[in-house]
Design a protein around this motif. Structure first.
Motif, PDB file in Angstrom:
ATOM      1  N   GLY A  63      22.694   9.129   8.130  1.00 25.12           N
ATOM      2  CA  GLY A  63      22.558  10.484   7.612  1.00 25.12           C
ATOM      3  C   GLY A  63      21.368  10.682   6.708  1.00 25.12           C
ATOM      4  N   SER A  64      20.631   9.611   6.415  1.00 27.37           N
ATOM      5  CA  SER A  64      19.479   9.714   5.526  1.00 27.37           C
ATOM      6  C   SER A  64      18.469   8.635   5.913  1.00 27.37           C
ATOM      7  N   PHE A  65      17.361   8.593   5.181  1.00 25.34           N
ATOM      8  CA  PHE A  65      16.315   7.602   5.432  1.00 25.34           C
ATOM      9  C   PHE A  65      16.164   6.761   4.164  1.00 25.34           C
ATOM     10  N   GLU A  66      16.173   5.445   4.315  1.00 24.17           N
ATOM     11  CA  GLU A  66      16.101   4.582   3.137  1.00 24.17           C
ATOM     12  C   GLU A  66      15.047   3.499   3.259  1.00 24.17           C
ATOM     13  N   VAL A  67      14.546   3.071   2.121  1.00 24.03           N
ATOM     14  CA  VAL A  67      13.645   1.926   2.025  1.00 24.03           C
ATOM     15  C   VAL A  67      14.528   0.711   1.795  1.00 24.03           C
TER      16      VAL A  67
ATOM     17  N   VAL B 218       0.830  -1.212   0.000  1.00 18.81           N
ATOM     18  CA  VAL B 218       0.000   0.000   0.000  1.00 18.81           C
ATOM     19  C   VAL B 218       0.867   1.266   0.000  1.00 18.81           C
ATOM     20  N   PHE B 219       2.123   1.120  -0.430  1.00 20.53           N
ATOM     21  CA  PHE B 219       3.083   2.233  -0.492  1.00 20.53           C
ATOM     22  C   PHE B 219       3.457   2.775   0.881  1.00 20.53           C
ATOM     23  N   TYR B 220       3.358   1.912   1.907  1.00 18.29           N
ATOM     24  CA  TYR B 220       3.698   2.347   3.262  1.00 18.29           C
ATOM     25  C   TYR B 220       5.173   2.750   3.347  1.00 18.29           C
ATOM     26  N   ARG B 221       6.062   1.900   2.822  1.00 17.69           N
ATOM     27  CA  ARG B 221       7.493   2.186   2.962  1.00 17.69           C
ATOM     28  C   ARG B 221       7.897   3.484   2.278  1.00 17.69           C
ATOM     29  N   ASP B 222       7.491   3.681   1.027  1.00 21.01           N
ATOM     30  CA  ASP B 222       7.898   4.901   0.340  1.00 21.01           C
ATOM     31  C   ASP B 222       7.250   6.134   0.959  1.00 21.01           C
TER      32      ASP B 222
ATOM     33  N   GLY C 212       4.413  -9.870   7.600  1.00 17.07           N
ATOM     34  CA  GLY C 212       3.396  -8.927   7.146  1.00 17.07           C
ATOM     35  C   GLY C 212       3.459  -7.568   7.817  1.00 17.07           C
ATOM     36  N   THR C 213       4.340  -7.404   8.792  1.00 22.75           N
ATOM     37  CA  THR C 213       4.492  -6.108   9.442  1.00 22.75           C
ATOM     38  C   THR C 213       5.480  -5.246   8.662  1.00 22.75           C
ATOM     39  N   VAL C 214       5.535  -3.985   9.037  1.00 25.08           N
ATOM     40  CA  VAL C 214       6.559  -3.074   8.546  1.00 25.08           C
ATOM     41  C   VAL C 214       7.355  -2.616   9.757  1.00 25.08           C
ATOM     42  N   ARG C 215       8.684  -2.675   9.639  1.00 25.01           N
ATOM     43  CA  ARG C 215       9.569  -2.244  10.732  1.00 25.01           C
ATOM     44  C   ARG C 215      10.246  -0.946  10.319  1.00 25.01           C
ATOM     45  N   VAL C 216      10.260   0.007  11.251  1.00 22.45           N
ATOM     46  CA  VAL C 216      10.849   1.322  11.005  1.00 22.45           C
ATOM     47  C   VAL C 216      11.904   1.591  12.068  1.00 22.45           C
ATOM     48  N   HIS C 217      13.052   2.084  11.644  1.00 23.17           N
ATOM     49  CA  HIS C 217      14.063   2.609  12.562  1.00 23.17           C
ATOM     50  C   HIS C 217      14.138   4.097  12.267  1.00 23.17           C
ATOM     51  N   ALA C 218      13.906   4.916  13.292  1.00 23.34           N
ATOM     52  CA  ALA C 218      13.914   6.372  13.112  1.00 23.34           C
ATOM     53  C   ALA C 218      14.833   7.000  14.142  1.00 23.34           C
ATOM     54  N   GLU C 219      15.674   7.927  13.713  1.00 23.38           N
ATOM     55  CA  GLU C 219      16.552   8.638  14.642  1.00 23.38           C
ATOM     56  C   GLU C 219      16.699  10.087  14.211  1.00 23.38           C
TER      57      GLU C 219
ATOM     58  N   GLY D  47      17.078   7.070   9.074  1.00 18.61           N
ATOM     59  CA  GLY D  47      16.729   5.708   9.453  1.00 18.61           C
ATOM     60  C   GLY D  47      16.400   4.855   8.258  1.00 18.61           C
ATOM     61  N   TRP D  48      15.517   3.890   8.477  1.00 15.48           N
ATOM     62  CA  TRP D  48      15.134   2.974   7.408  1.00 15.48           C
ATOM     63  C   TRP D  48      13.772   2.366   7.697  1.00 15.48           C
ATOM     64  N   VAL D  49      13.184   1.768   6.640  1.00 11.94           N
ATOM     65  CA  VAL D  49      11.903   1.083   6.746  1.00 11.94           C
ATOM     66  C   VAL D  49      11.987  -0.178   5.898  1.00 11.94           C
ATOM     67  N   VAL D  50      11.417  -1.287   6.408  1.00 14.66           N
ATOM     68  CA  VAL D  50      11.506  -2.563   5.706  1.00 14.66           C
ATOM     69  C   VAL D  50      10.231  -3.376   5.923  1.00 14.66           C
ATOM     70  N   ASN D  51       9.818  -4.120   4.889  1.00 11.44           N
ATOM     71  CA  ASN D  51       8.745  -5.101   5.035  1.00 11.44           C
ATOM     72  C   ASN D  51       9.319  -6.337   5.709  1.00 11.44           C
TER      73      ASN D  51
END
Length: 100
Positions: free
Chosen positions: A95-99, A27-31, A52-59, A44-48
């Motif tokens: 230094g950035s956020f990635e999928v 559903v375009f959650y990661r992007d 079925g969950t989505v995991r996010v690391h945010a700093e 940080g980053w985001v991954v499927n």
């Protein structure tokens, strides 16, 4: 400085790990998360995940990280979020956020 209950990871950086449950893959959650993180200045980053969950690391700055965590509770328009687990974690010095 971090708020009470929030670790200050140096230079005003807070880090959170978020696991998002629900209809959040395909559903375009990661992007959408990447776009929101970039708008807020969060690294940080985001991954499927296979379950079925989505995991996010945010700093980043505490207020910005808090805003991204709140965004994760709803996600993009097509997502249906049933639950969000939020835990403190260590900053990775990104230094950035990635999928992923």
């Amino acid at each position: 400085m971090a708020e009470a209950g929030e670790p200050d990871l140096g230079r005003g950086t807070t880090a959170r790990r978020v696991v998002v449950h629900g209809r959040v893959q395909g559903v375009f959650y990661r992007d959408s998360c990447r776009q929101e993180a970039e708008r807020l200045g969060v690294a940080g980053w985001v991954v499927n995940e296979p379950d079925g969950t989505v995991r996010v690391h945010a700093e980043g700055a505490p207020d910005a990280v808090r805003s991204l965590v709140e965004w994760c509770r709803t996600g993009p328009t097509r997502a249906v979020v049933h639950g969000v687990e939020v835990t403190d974690t260590n900053a990775e010095g990104l230094g950035s956020f990635e999928v992923r």
